[in-house]
Scaffold this motif. Structure first.
Motif, PDB file in Angstrom:
ATOM      1  N   PHE A 170       0.819  -1.151   0.081  1.00  0.00           N
ATOM      2  CA  PHE A 170      -0.157   0.135  -0.034  1.00  0.00           C
ATOM      3  C   PHE A 170       0.977   1.493  -0.118  1.00  0.00           C
ATOM      4  CE2 PHE A 170      -2.754   3.074   1.609  1.00  0.00           C
ATOM      5  CZ  PHE A 170      -3.995   3.062   1.343  1.00  0.00           C
ATOM      6  N   VAL A 171       1.846   1.295   1.143  1.00  0.00           N
ATOM      7  CA  VAL A 171       2.798   2.342   0.964  1.00  0.00           C
ATOM      8  C   VAL A 171       3.666   2.558  -0.461  1.00  0.00           C
ATOM      9  CG1 VAL A 171       4.758   3.248   2.155  1.00  0.00           C
ATOM     10  CG2 VAL A 171       2.874   2.516   3.556  1.00  0.00           C
ATOM     11  N   ILE A 172       3.972   1.318  -0.910  1.00  0.00           N
ATOM     12  CA  ILE A 172       4.774   1.535  -2.135  1.00  0.00           C
ATOM     13  C   ILE A 172       4.139   2.041  -3.464  1.00  0.00           C
ATOM     14  CG2 ILE A 172       6.078   0.037  -3.983  1.00  0.00           C
ATOM     15  CD1 ILE A 172       6.902  -1.733  -1.809  1.00  0.00           C
ATOM     16  N   VAL A 173       3.019   1.635  -3.503  1.00  0.00           N
ATOM     17  CA  VAL A 173       1.852   2.236  -4.424  1.00  0.00           C
ATOM     18  C   VAL A 173       1.535   3.835  -4.028  1.00  0.00           C
ATOM     19  CG1 VAL A 173      -0.171   2.231  -5.402  1.00  0.00           C
ATOM     20  CG2 VAL A 173       1.146   0.252  -5.144  1.00  0.00           C
ATOM     21  N   GLY A 174       1.427   4.262  -3.062  1.00  0.00           N
ATOM     22  CA  GLY A 174       1.298   5.380  -2.690  1.00  0.00           C
ATOM     23  C   GLY A 174       2.553   6.294  -3.019  1.00  0.00           C
ATOM     24  N   SER A 175       3.868   5.715  -2.771  1.00  0.00           N
ATOM     25  CA  SER A 175       4.843   6.296  -3.129  1.00  0.00           C
ATOM     26  C   SER A 175       4.863   6.733  -4.456  1.00  0.00           C
ATOM     27  CB  SER A 175       6.172   5.774  -2.670  1.00  0.00           C
ATOM     28  OG  SER A 175       7.376   6.415  -2.892  1.00  0.00           O
ATOM     29  N   ILE A 176       4.689   5.561  -5.360  1.00  0.00           N
ATOM     30  CA  ILE A 176       4.844   5.607  -6.763  1.00  0.00           C
ATOM     31  C   ILE A 176       3.694   6.799  -7.124  1.00  0.00           C
ATOM     32  CG2 ILE A 176       4.001   4.364  -8.934  1.00  0.00           C
ATOM     33  CD1 ILE A 176       4.676   1.987  -7.397  1.00  0.00           C
ATOM     34  N   HIS A 177       2.443   6.589  -6.544  1.00  0.00           N
ATOM     35  CA  HIS A 177       1.544   7.870  -7.129  1.00  0.00           C
ATOM     36  C   HIS A 177       1.989   9.165  -6.868  1.00  0.00           C
ATOM     37  CE1 HIS A 177      -2.177   5.606  -8.442  1.00  0.00           C
ATOM     38  NE2 HIS A 177      -1.441   4.622  -7.958  1.00  0.00           N
TER      39      HIS A 177
END
Length: 180
Positions: free
Chosen positions: A149-156
């Motif tokens: 979840f955090v990785i995807v938030g970072s990507i966004h």
């Protein structure tokens, strides 16, 4: 070049940027959904009001992700198109306007993609090991895979910043092109 052609070129640039950004968002979200489906099912679908009482007329989750991707990015492309069309107006020919604008769009996309990759790297190597880096984020209590979840938030986040940085570089490119 007459005013009608310039106006048509500006409208075309804005339209192209809007469509390209929407397609970018669709593809981007398909990739990030593969990393963290919960980012969408427990955050993005709700944020975009695509789930009314945990129900939606769209049953195919990948299609729902595509709708989310479009909704999250088309407007960014619209704004980028408006901004990129202004320096393009300084060009003397329709061909120069279009050529310069397409190059500027490609620069913006390339920087956004590179930034998204940087966001993945930062999220994977730093954020998941340092919870204070995402302390202010909205994390639904029901998330089971916080790291993804955090990785995807970072990507966004990195991708949006990359679009801004890419836009600035593209504007610089447009002004340099006119001076050359």
């Amino acid at each position: 070049m007459n005013l009608a052609k310039k106006i048509a070129a500006v409208v075309s640039i804005i339209l192209i940027c809007t469509i390209v950004a929407g397609i970018y968002g669709i593809l981007h979200d398909q990739i990030t959904y593969s990393i963290s489906p919960e980012y969408y099912t427990k955050f993005k679908f709700i944020q975009f009001r695509l789930l009314e009482g945990n129900d939606t007329p769209i049953r195919n989750l990948r299609l729902l992700v595509a709708v989310t991707g479009w909704m999250a990015t088309w407007w960014v492309g619209f704004i980028i198109g408006i901004i990129l069309s202004m320096p393009a107006l300084r060009q003397n020919s329709l061909r120069a306007m279009i050529t310069t604008s397409v190059k500027a769009i490609l620069i913006t996309i390339a920087v956004a993609i590179i930034s998204g990759i940087a966001g993945y790297t930062y999220g994977s190597l730093i954020m998941i090991n340092q919870p204070e880096t995402y302390a202010g984020w909205y994390l639904p209590a029901s998330v089971t895979d916080i790291n993804s979840f955090v990785i995807v938030g970072s990507i966004h986040n990195f991708s949006y910043m990359g679009a801004l940085v890419g836009l600035i570089i593209a504007i610089y490119f447009n002004f340099r092109k006119k001076q050359a």
